[in-house]
Write a protein that holds these residues in place. Structure first.
Motif, PDB file in Angstrom:
ATOM      1  N   THR A  15       0.958  -1.197  -0.148  1.00 54.18           N
ATOM      2  CA  THR A  15      -0.049  -0.195   0.147  1.00 54.18           C
ATOM      3  C   THR A  15       0.896   1.139   0.135  1.00 54.18           C
ATOM      4  O   THR A  15       0.565   2.296  -0.670  1.00 54.18           O
ATOM      5  CB  THR A  15      -0.893  -0.025   1.165  1.00 54.18           C
ATOM      6  OG1 THR A  15      -1.571  -1.083   1.111  1.00 54.18           O
ATOM      7  CG2 THR A  15      -1.685   1.328   1.344  1.00 54.18           C
ATOM      8  N   PRO A  34     -11.310  -3.201   2.230  1.00 51.30           N
ATOM      9  CA  PRO A  34     -11.427  -2.385   3.260  1.00 51.30           C
ATOM     10  C   PRO A  34     -12.356  -3.128   4.478  1.00 51.30           C
ATOM     11  O   PRO A  34     -13.331  -3.735   3.797  1.00 51.30           O
ATOM     12  CB  PRO A  34     -11.809  -0.942   2.989  1.00 51.30           C
ATOM     13  CG  PRO A  34     -12.261  -1.160   1.708  1.00 51.30           C
ATOM     14  CD  PRO A  34     -11.829  -2.309   1.036  1.00 51.30           C
ATOM     15  N   ASP A  40      -2.284  -5.550   8.317  1.00 48.59           N
ATOM     16  CA  ASP A  40      -1.375  -5.069   7.084  1.00 48.59           C
ATOM     17  C   ASP A  40       0.012  -5.843   7.145  1.00 48.59           C
ATOM     18  O   ASP A  40       0.760  -5.405   6.394  1.00 48.59           O
ATOM     19  CB  ASP A  40      -1.288  -3.534   7.251  1.00 48.59           C
ATOM     20  CG  ASP A  40      -0.526  -2.883   8.430  1.00 48.59           C
ATOM     21  OD1 ASP A  40      -0.435  -3.606   9.391  1.00 48.59           O
ATOM     22  OD2 ASP A  40      -0.679  -1.626   8.723  1.00 48.59           O
TER      23      ASP A  40
END
Length: 87
Positions: A15, A34, A40
């Motif tokens: 990202t 999302p 992450d």
């Protein structure tokens, strides 16, 4: 994108290097979307195992290397367009 993607690349690193990459990946599996709750810190290899999608497909999609051009007359998706690219 200059980021060298591998199975060990985390979603956070992906990202940071290419903010649109997760949007592209969400098109092939909702687990990349999302609000799903995937940390992450998960790697692209982890996501390949969890989703059952081959790692090569995930890497190519994250890089933006896969493009499908809609056929004349429209693609049949909800976008209503034709002759555009889906990533």
């Amino acid at each position: 994108m200059s980021l060298d993607l591998t199975a060990d690349t985390s979603l956070a690193t992906l990202t940071a290097g290419d903010p649109a990459a997760l949007d592209r990946l969400t098109q092939i599996h909702p687990a990349f979307g999302p609000g799903v709750g995937v940390p992450d810190t998960a790697s692209l290899g982890d996501m390949a195992k969890a989703t059952g999608i081959p790692l090569d497909v995930i890497l190519a999609t994250a890089r933006g290397a896969i493009h499908v051009t809609a056929p004349a007359g429209g693609c049949g998706c909800s976008c209503g367009g034709g002759g555009h690219q889906h990533h």
